[in-house]
Design an enzyme around this catalytic site. Structure first.
Site, PDB file in Angstrom:
ATOM      1  CB  SER A   1      20.453  -6.613 -22.010  1.00 38.33           C
ATOM      2  OG  SER A   1      21.627  -6.332 -22.751  1.00 38.33           O
TER       3      SER A   1
ATOM      4  NE  ARG B   1      17.858   1.930 -28.047  1.00 34.64           N
ATOM      5  CZ  ARG B   1      17.234   1.005 -27.297  1.00 34.64           C
ATOM      6  NH1 ARG B   1      16.772  -0.084 -27.855  1.00 34.64           N
ATOM      7  NH2 ARG B   1      17.087   1.177 -26.002  1.00 34.64           N
TER       8      ARG B   1
ATOM      9  CB  ALA C   1      14.406  -9.704 -24.672  1.00 35.68           C
TER      10      ALA C   1
ATOM     11  CE1 TYR D   1      22.088  -5.942 -26.408  1.00 34.65           C
ATOM     12  CE2 TYR D   1      22.213  -6.015 -28.810  1.00 34.65           C
ATOM     13  CZ  TYR D   1      21.460  -5.952 -27.651  1.00 34.65           C
ATOM     14  OH  TYR D   1      20.084  -5.915 -27.717  1.00 34.65           O
TER      15      TYR D   1
ATOM     16  CE1 TYR E   1      20.258 -23.020 -16.791  1.00 38.59           C
ATOM     17  CE2 TYR E   1      18.331 -23.136 -15.365  1.00 38.59           C
ATOM     18  CZ  TYR E   1      19.690 -22.962 -15.531  1.00 38.59           C
ATOM     19  OH  TYR E   1      20.494 -22.746 -14.438  1.00 38.59           O
TER      20      TYR E   1
ATOM     21  CE  LYS F   1      30.867  -9.087 -13.922  1.00 41.58           C
ATOM     22  NZ  LYS F   1      31.240  -8.275 -12.769  1.00 41.58           N
TER      23      LYS F   1
ATOM     24  CB  THR G   1      20.248   1.504 -19.786  1.00 37.71           C
ATOM     25  OG1 THR G   1      19.459   0.300 -19.860  1.00 37.71           O
ATOM     26  CG2 THR G   1      21.707   1.147 -19.896  1.00 37.71           C
TER      27      THR G   1
ATOM     28  CE  LYS H   1      20.235  -8.985 -25.448  1.00 36.50           C
ATOM     29  NZ  LYS H   1      19.105  -9.070 -24.509  1.00 36.50           N
TER      30      LYS H   1
ATOM     31  CG  ASP I   1      23.009  -6.778 -11.035  1.00 40.02           C
ATOM     32  OD1 ASP I   1      22.607  -7.502 -11.972  1.00 40.02           O
ATOM     33  OD2 ASP I   1      24.155  -6.323 -10.980  1.00 40.02           O
TER      34      ASP I   1
HETATM   35  N1  LIG Z   1      14.699  -1.893 -28.566  1.00 42.34           N
HETATM   36  C1  LIG Z   1      15.244  -2.636 -29.481  1.00 42.34           C
HETATM   37  O1  LIG Z   1      15.287  -2.240 -30.646  1.00 42.34           O
HETATM   38  C2  LIG Z   1      15.794  -4.010 -29.169  1.00 42.34           C
HETATM   39  C3  LIG Z   1      16.264  -4.784 -30.235  1.00 42.34           C
HETATM   40  C4  LIG Z   1      16.763  -6.050 -29.957  1.00 42.34           C
HETATM   41  C5  LIG Z   1      16.761  -6.540 -28.667  1.00 42.34           C
HETATM   42  N2  LIG Z   1      16.311  -5.762 -27.649  1.00 42.34           N
HETATM   43  C6  LIG Z   1      16.377  -6.326 -26.300  1.00 42.34           C
HETATM   44  O2  LIG Z   1      15.171  -6.079 -25.596  1.00 42.34           O
HETATM   45  C7  LIG Z   1      15.442  -5.816 -24.220  1.00 42.34           C
HETATM   46  C8  LIG Z   1      14.820  -4.494 -23.810  1.00 42.34           C
HETATM   47  O3  LIG Z   1      15.394  -3.456 -24.574  1.00 42.34           O
HETATM   48  P1  LIG Z   1      14.957  -1.934 -24.427  1.00 42.34           P
HETATM   49  O4  LIG Z   1      15.050  -1.334 -25.778  1.00 42.34           O
HETATM   50  O5  LIG Z   1      13.718  -1.821 -23.664  1.00 42.34           O
HETATM   51  O6  LIG Z   1      16.206  -1.380 -23.585  1.00 42.34           O
HETATM   52  P2  LIG Z   1      16.235  -0.521 -22.236  1.00 42.34           P
HETATM   53  O7  LIG Z   1      17.656  -0.103 -22.000  1.00 42.34           O
HETATM   54  O8  LIG Z   1      15.205   0.532 -22.284  1.00 42.34           O
HETATM   55  O9  LIG Z   1      15.792  -1.590 -21.147  1.00 42.34           O
HETATM   56  C9  LIG Z   1      16.653  -2.553 -20.623  1.00 42.34           C
HETATM   57  C10 LIG Z   1      16.503  -2.519 -19.115  1.00 42.34           C
HETATM   58  O10 LIG Z   1      17.360  -3.507 -18.529  1.00 42.34           O
HETATM   59  C11 LIG Z   1      17.825  -2.982 -17.301  1.00 42.34           C
HETATM   60  N3  LIG Z   1      19.008  -3.730 -16.870  1.00 42.34           N
HETATM   61  C12 LIG Z   1      20.217  -3.779 -17.474  1.00 42.34           C
HETATM   62  N4  LIG Z   1      21.058  -4.581 -16.780  1.00 42.34           N
HETATM   63  C13 LIG Z   1      20.352  -5.054 -15.712  1.00 42.34           C
HETATM   64  C14 LIG Z   1      20.655  -5.925 -14.636  1.00 42.34           C
HETATM   65  N5  LIG Z   1      21.878  -6.485 -14.509  1.00 42.34           N
HETATM   66  N6  LIG Z   1      19.702  -6.188 -13.719  1.00 42.34           N
HETATM   67  C15 LIG Z   1      18.462  -5.644 -13.822  1.00 42.34           C
HETATM   68  N7  LIG Z   1      18.123  -4.808 -14.839  1.00 42.34           N
HETATM   69  C16 LIG Z   1      19.052  -4.520 -15.768  1.00 42.34           C
HETATM   70  C17 LIG Z   1      18.072  -1.523 -17.602  1.00 42.34           C
HETATM   71  O11 LIG Z   1      18.167  -0.705 -16.436  1.00 42.34           O
HETATM   72  C18 LIG Z   1      16.870  -1.181 -18.490  1.00 42.34           C
HETATM   73  O12 LIG Z   1      15.775  -0.692 -17.728  1.00 42.34           O
HETATM   74  C19 LIG Z   1      16.974  -5.858 -24.072  1.00 42.34           C
HETATM   75  O13 LIG Z   1      17.341  -7.139 -23.607  1.00 42.34           O
HETATM   76  C20 LIG Z   1      17.476  -5.658 -25.477  1.00 42.34           C
HETATM   77  O14 LIG Z   1      18.718  -6.264 -25.676  1.00 42.34           O
HETATM   78  C21 LIG Z   1      15.832  -4.511 -27.870  1.00 42.34           C
END
Ligand SMILES: NC(=O)c1ccc[n+]([C@@H]2O[C@H](COP(=O)([O-])OP(=O)(O)OC[C@H]3O[C@@H](n4cnc5c(N)ncnc54)[C@H](O)[C@@H]3O)[C@@H](O)[C@H]2O)c1
Length: 305
Positions: free
Chosen positions: A63, A174, A102, A133, A147, A79, A24, A137, A45
């Site tokens: 994620s 969003r 996160a 989701y 861990y 996963k 993403t 989490k 990955d």
């Molecule tokens: N932005 C928010 O409001 C928010 C709120 C709560 C939690 N989070 C958490 O913070 C983290 C970052 O969120 P974000 O808003 O930057 O989202 P985002 O989608 O911009 O970034 C997530 C990144 O994870 C990568 N990714 C997904 N699956 C992967 C895998 N198997 N291997 C390697 N990379 C993988 C995607 O390619 C992406 O670049 C996430 O874990 C999200 O759940 C974000």
């Protein structure tokens, strides 16, 4: 958020290896770091075993994060929350590195307690459309605590509440990118239900500051990091219209299943333990994001033409 974390760590004098499978995310968010010799990008990955060599800290942010992304990529979301959390914990264990997960306010589900304190166990539908989701989490939090308990890894868990700012995808559903894009294109702003459901929005630099402080702290249980100022979705739409100067109207659509009615972090723990609280209010953060969204919408429009 990961690209902002990279910026901040490099700014603090660290070397950074960013790992992402670009499911993403977009590489263009890291373009400005290409010539920095302390920065390296590896496309992989994290659900598969990986090893970037000795590191002092591991930040597991991988994620799909938006409801659109995790409904399209439901199984990869499960996963990366499970296998990806184990693999990244293994890296921290191998090198004796600090580890930060996160996590998310979604662990609270559609909360029956308001505002949400870290001690609240949540009200999550384990089989609904959002469960890929939310439960991933919650499992990731359990794995991280395991861990700490079984392998003495120095783990930390941040529960992030809605965070926004430049570099977000403009079409991942969003609230803020959605409203910004619709306002800039002169389209109606889509509000689900009556727009009385609430959210609290944290500007990305505030969130990154909280995450870094937590990663260096001695706290291992989850800590909420978000902005406690609560807005109804309708109020948020009005702020976006004011900041963009758009004449768009609001259009109402049915509320999606399990959409949380209220979301506001209780951040007294972060204040007490990390001496952290957000500094940037919604209006200021929207103004700081304006130029990015204008450019992103213009690029989208020209690529469609
Ligand atoms: N932005 C928010 O409001 C928010 C709120 C709560 C939690 N989070 C958490 O913070 C983290 C970052 O969120 P974000 O808003 O930057 O989202 P985002 O989608 O911009 O970034 C997530 C990144 O994870 C990568 N990714 C997904 N699956 C992967 C895998 N198997 N291997 C390697 N990379 C993988 C995607 O390619 C992406 O670049 C996430 O874990 C999200 O759940 C974000």
């Amino acid at each position: 958020m990961g690209s902002h974390l990279c910026d901040r760590l490099l700014g603090d004098g660290c070397s950074v290896i960013a790992v992402d499978n670009l499911l993403t995310g977009r590489l263009s968010n890291l373009d400005h770091l290409r010539n920095d010799s302390r920065f390296e990008f590896r496309q992989l990955d994290v659900c598969e075993p990986f090893d970037c060599g000795p590191v002092d800290a591991v930040f597991h942010l991988a994620s799909p994060a938006s409801p659109v992304d995790y409904s399209v990529h439901g199984i990869p979301t499960l996963k990366v929350g499970s296998l990806g959390t184990f693999q990244s914990l293994e890296v921290a264990r191998k090198y004796g590195a600090r580890y930060l997960l996160a996590s998310t306010s979604e662990c609270y589900g559609d909360p029956l307690e308001h505002p949400q304190k870290e001690t609240y166990w949540g009200h999550v539908n384990p089989v609904g459309p959002r469960s890929v989701y939310d439960e991933a989490k919650r499992f990731a939090e359990a794995a991280t605590m395991a861990y700490l308990r079984y392998h003495s890894v120095d783990t930390h868990i941040v529960r992030i509440f809605n965070t926004y700012g430049p570099r977000m995808q403009i079409n991942d559903g969003r609230v803020i990118p959605n409203f910004m894009r619709q306002a800039m294109r002169g389209e109606d702003l889509t509000v689900y239900g009556e727009g009385s459901q609430t959210r609290s929005f944290c500007y990305v630099s505030d969130e990154i500051e909280g995450i870094l402080r937590l990663s260096k702290s001695t706290e291992h249980l989850p800590v909420n990091v978000g902005n406690p100022t609560e807005f109804t979705i309708l109020e948020c739409a009005q702020r976006v219209l004011a900041v963009t100067g758009s004449k768009s109207k609001v259009r109402y659509e049915p509320l999606p299943q399990d959409d949380p009615k209220q979301r506001r972090p209780d951040i007294s723990k972060a204040k007490r333990l990390l001496d952290w609280e957000p500094k940037i209010d919604l209006e200021t953060g929207l103004k700081m994001s304006l130029e990015y969204f204008r450019q992103a919408v213009a690029e989208e429009t020209s690529s469609r033409a």
